[in-house]
Design a protein around this motif. Structure first.
Motif, PDB file in Angstrom:
ATOM      1  N   LEU A   1       0.814  -1.266  -0.094  1.00 22.77           N
ATOM      2  CA  LEU A   1      -0.121  -0.038  -0.115  1.00 22.77           C
ATOM      3  C   LEU A   1       0.860   1.317  -0.082  1.00 22.77           C
ATOM      4  CD1 LEU A   1      -2.659  -1.248   2.698  1.00 22.77           C
ATOM      5  CD2 LEU A   1      -2.674  -1.391   0.285  1.00 22.77           C
ATOM      6  N   GLU A   2       0.380   2.124  -0.862  1.00 18.46           N
ATOM      7  CA  GLU A   2       1.328   3.435  -0.998  1.00 18.46           C
ATOM      8  C   GLU A   2       0.425   4.563  -0.298  1.00 18.46           C
ATOM      9  OE1 GLU A   2       4.688   2.211  -4.146  1.00 18.46           O
ATOM     10  OE2 GLU A   2       3.046   3.600  -4.569  1.00 18.46           O
ATOM     11  N   ALA A   3       1.217   5.415   0.100  1.00 21.36           N
ATOM     12  CA  ALA A   3       0.449   7.035   0.664  1.00 21.36           C
ATOM     13  C   ALA A   3       1.687   7.882   0.785  1.00 21.36           C
ATOM     14  CB  ALA A   3      -0.444   6.707   1.793  1.00 21.36           C
ATOM     15  N   ASN A   4       1.398   8.959   0.349  1.00 21.54           N
ATOM     16  CA  ASN A   4       2.560  10.037   0.446  1.00 21.54           C
ATOM     17  C   ASN A   4       3.704   9.846   0.282  1.00 21.54           C
ATOM     18  OD1 ASN A   4       0.367  12.005   1.861  1.00 21.54           O
ATOM     19  ND2 ASN A   4       0.897  10.505   3.666  1.00 21.54           N
ATOM     20  N   GLY A   5       4.188   8.820  -0.803  1.00 13.42           N
ATOM     21  CA  GLY A   5       5.216   8.414  -1.298  1.00 13.42           C
ATOM     22  C   GLY A   5       5.887   7.392  -0.225  1.00 13.42           C
ATOM     23  N   ASP A   6       4.985   7.038   0.598  1.00 13.80           N
ATOM     24  CA  ASP A   6       5.946   5.745   1.395  1.00 13.80           C
ATOM     25  C   ASP A   6       5.019   4.716   1.016  1.00 13.80           C
ATOM     26  OD1 ASP A   6       6.797   7.925   2.820  1.00 13.80           O
ATOM     27  OD2 ASP A   6       5.377   8.308   4.025  1.00 13.80           O
ATOM     28  N   THR A   7       5.727   3.573   1.397  1.00 12.90           N
ATOM     29  CA  THR A   7       4.954   2.080   1.011  1.00 12.90           C
ATOM     30  C   THR A   7       4.959   1.299   2.268  1.00 12.90           C
ATOM     31  OG1 THR A   7       6.232   2.429  -1.080  1.00 12.90           O
ATOM     32  CG2 THR A   7       5.097   0.179  -0.580  1.00 12.90           C
ATOM     33  N   PHE A   8       3.865   0.619   2.368  1.00 16.49           N
ATOM     34  CA  PHE A   8       3.588  -0.363   3.779  1.00 16.49           C
ATOM     35  C   PHE A   8       3.465  -1.841   3.202  1.00 16.49           C
ATOM     36  CE2 PHE A   8       2.273   3.955   4.326  1.00 16.49           C
ATOM     37  CZ  PHE A   8       2.613   4.305   5.266  1.00 16.49           C
ATOM     38  N   TYR A   9       4.203  -2.754   3.760  1.00 17.79           N
ATOM     39  CA  TYR A   9       4.043  -4.113   3.312  1.00 17.79           C
ATOM     40  C   TYR A   9       3.522  -4.741   4.471  1.00 17.79           C
ATOM     41  CZ  TYR A   9       7.393  -2.216   0.295  1.00 17.79           C
ATOM     42  OH  TYR A   9       8.199  -1.429  -0.681  1.00 17.79           O
TER      43      TYR A   9
ATOM     44  N   PRO B   1      -2.095 -12.706   1.916  1.00 17.02           N
ATOM     45  CA  PRO B   1      -2.060 -13.507   0.632  1.00 17.02           C
ATOM     46  C   PRO B   1      -3.277 -13.537   0.028  1.00 17.02           C
ATOM     47  CG  PRO B   1      -1.962 -15.120   2.399  1.00 17.02           C
ATOM     48  CD  PRO B   1      -1.830 -13.396   3.058  1.00 17.02           C
ATOM     49  N   GLY B   2      -4.508 -13.328   0.693  1.00 16.01           N
ATOM     50  CA  GLY B   2      -5.779 -13.366  -0.030  1.00 16.01           C
ATOM     51  C   GLY B   2      -6.197 -12.064  -0.512  1.00 16.01           C
ATOM     52  N   ARG B   3      -5.697 -10.946  -0.023  1.00 21.71           N
ATOM     53  CA  ARG B   3      -5.983  -9.653  -0.116  1.00 21.71           C
ATOM     54  C   ARG B   3      -7.258  -9.486   0.206  1.00 21.71           C
ATOM     55  NH1 ARG B   3      -1.282  -9.955  -1.710  1.00 21.71           N
ATOM     56  NH2 ARG B   3      -0.494  -8.835  -3.492  1.00 21.71           N
ATOM     57  N   ASP B   4      -7.558 -10.190   1.623  1.00 27.16           N
ATOM     58  CA  ASP B   4      -8.949  -9.997   2.041  1.00 27.16           C
ATOM     59  C   ASP B   4      -9.075  -9.617   3.594  1.00 27.16           C
ATOM     60  OD1 ASP B   4      -7.742 -12.265   3.035  1.00 27.16           O
ATOM     61  OD2 ASP B   4      -9.584 -13.493   2.659  1.00 27.16           O
ATOM     62  N   LEU B   5      -7.881  -9.003   4.106  1.00 32.37           N
ATOM     63  CA  LEU B   5      -7.753  -8.624   5.402  1.00 32.37           C
ATOM     64  C   LEU B   5      -8.901  -7.468   5.564  1.00 32.37           C
ATOM     65  CD1 LEU B   5      -4.202  -8.810   6.640  1.00 32.37           C
ATOM     66  CD2 LEU B   5      -6.076 -10.216   7.368  1.00 32.37           C
ATOM     67  N   PRO B   6      -9.413  -7.421   6.694  1.00 35.88           N
ATOM     68  CA  PRO B   6     -10.146  -6.313   7.104  1.00 35.88           C
ATOM     69  C   PRO B   6      -8.930  -5.084   7.299  1.00 35.88           C
ATOM     70  CG  PRO B   6     -10.508  -7.871   8.786  1.00 35.88           C
ATOM     71  CD  PRO B   6      -9.778  -8.516   7.536  1.00 35.88           C
ATOM     72  N   ALA B   7      -9.591  -3.694   7.432  1.00 36.68           N
ATOM     73  CA  ALA B   7      -8.611  -2.586   7.419  1.00 36.68           C
ATOM     74  C   ALA B   7      -8.028  -2.612   8.811  1.00 36.68           C
ATOM     75  CB  ALA B   7      -9.423  -1.535   7.209  1.00 36.68           C
ATOM     76  N   GLU B   8      -8.764  -3.249   9.859  1.00 36.51           N
ATOM     77  CA  GLU B   8      -8.191  -3.129  11.143  1.00 36.51           C
ATOM     78  C   GLU B   8      -7.131  -4.356  11.364  1.00 36.51           C
ATOM     79  OE1 GLU B   8     -11.914  -5.849  11.372  1.00 36.51           O
ATOM     80  OE2 GLU B   8     -11.332  -3.837  10.549  1.00 36.51           O
ATOM     81  N   ARG B   9      -6.897  -5.330  10.698  1.00 35.61           N
ATOM     82  CA  ARG B   9      -5.956  -6.147  10.607  1.00 35.61           C
ATOM     83  C   ARG B   9      -4.506  -5.894   9.502  1.00 35.61           C
ATOM     84  NH1 ARG B   9      -5.320  -9.583  13.998  1.00 35.61           N
ATOM     85  NH2 ARG B   9      -4.436 -11.202  12.284  1.00 35.61           N
ATOM     86  N   GLN B  10      -4.847  -4.811   8.757  1.00 35.05           N
ATOM     87  CA  GLN B  10      -3.828  -4.622   7.675  1.00 35.05           C
ATOM     88  C   GLN B  10      -2.574  -3.633   8.484  1.00 35.05           C
ATOM     89  OE1 GLN B  10      -5.311  -2.844   4.343  1.00 35.05           O
ATOM     90  NE2 GLN B  10      -7.034  -4.435   4.194  1.00 35.05           N
ATOM     91  N   LEU B  11      -1.825  -4.629   9.280  1.00 35.80           N
ATOM     92  CA  LEU B  11      -0.529  -4.239   9.906  1.00 35.80           C
ATOM     93  C   LEU B  11       0.525  -4.466   9.029  1.00 35.80           C
ATOM     94  CD1 LEU B  11      -1.787  -4.889  13.320  1.00 35.80           C
ATOM     95  CD2 LEU B  11      -2.099  -2.581  12.359  1.00 35.80           C
ATOM     96  N   PRO B  12       1.622  -3.427   8.908  1.00 38.51           N
ATOM     97  CA  PRO B  12       2.607  -3.853   7.942  1.00 38.51           C
ATOM     98  C   PRO B  12       3.626  -4.557   8.995  1.00 38.51           C
ATOM     99  CG  PRO B  12       2.614  -1.377   8.605  1.00 38.51           C
ATOM    100  CD  PRO B  12       1.283  -1.991   9.058  1.00 38.51           C
TER     101      PRO B  12
END
Length: 148
Positions: free
Chosen positions: A20-28, A32-43
């Protein structure tokens, strides 16, 4: 290694990672399923290219960027005896040195400004550890959800 080389390394080395990219920064994020809810998307790792979140590393300097890596408590403890934050007497502007993260050290995060020859092997090892930890957490969460 420049920032684009590091981004390419992360993309090509670790399977199941969403970038995920925001403000020129990238979060890894391991997802793998691209299905995590937003609250579980921790880099498990981030690349920060500016002083958007803190200015401890003076990333407004030309060419400056910072790799941040989230580790297990034991992996962090193998590097540093105790968490150090921005007030821990650490100069977070020093390049190519593994340091406690200026904000998230208490959560076992490390950082490297402009990783290079001195830290590249260590950085690759730490990224692999962080990735493995993220994959284990993901699998454990999936297992708990399936059994409930």
């Amino acid at each position: 290694m420049d920032v684009e080389d590091m981004k390419r390394y992360l993309r090509e080395t670790f399977d199941g990672v969403n970038f995920l990219e925001a403000n020129g920064d990238t979060f890894y994020i391991y997802d793998p399923g691209r299905d995590l809810p937003a609250e579980r998307q921790l880099p498990f790792a981030t690349i920060v290219t500016g002083d958007h979140y803190d200015d401890a590393s003076a990333l407004s300097r030309p060419g400056a960027w910072r790799l941040n890596i989230g580790l297990t408590r034991s992996a962090y403890g193998a590097l540093f005896a105790q968490p150090h934050g921005a007030d821990g007497g650490v100069d977070h502007t020093v390049p190519d040195t593994v340091l406690p993260h200026p904000v998230y050290a208490p959560q076992h995060w490390v950082c490297v400004v402009n990783p290079g020859e001195a830290t590249l092997d260590t950085v690759r090892h730490l990224l692999a550890e962080a990735y493995d930890f993220a994959a284990r957490k993901h699998a454990n969460h999936r297992s708990r959800r399936a059994s409930s």
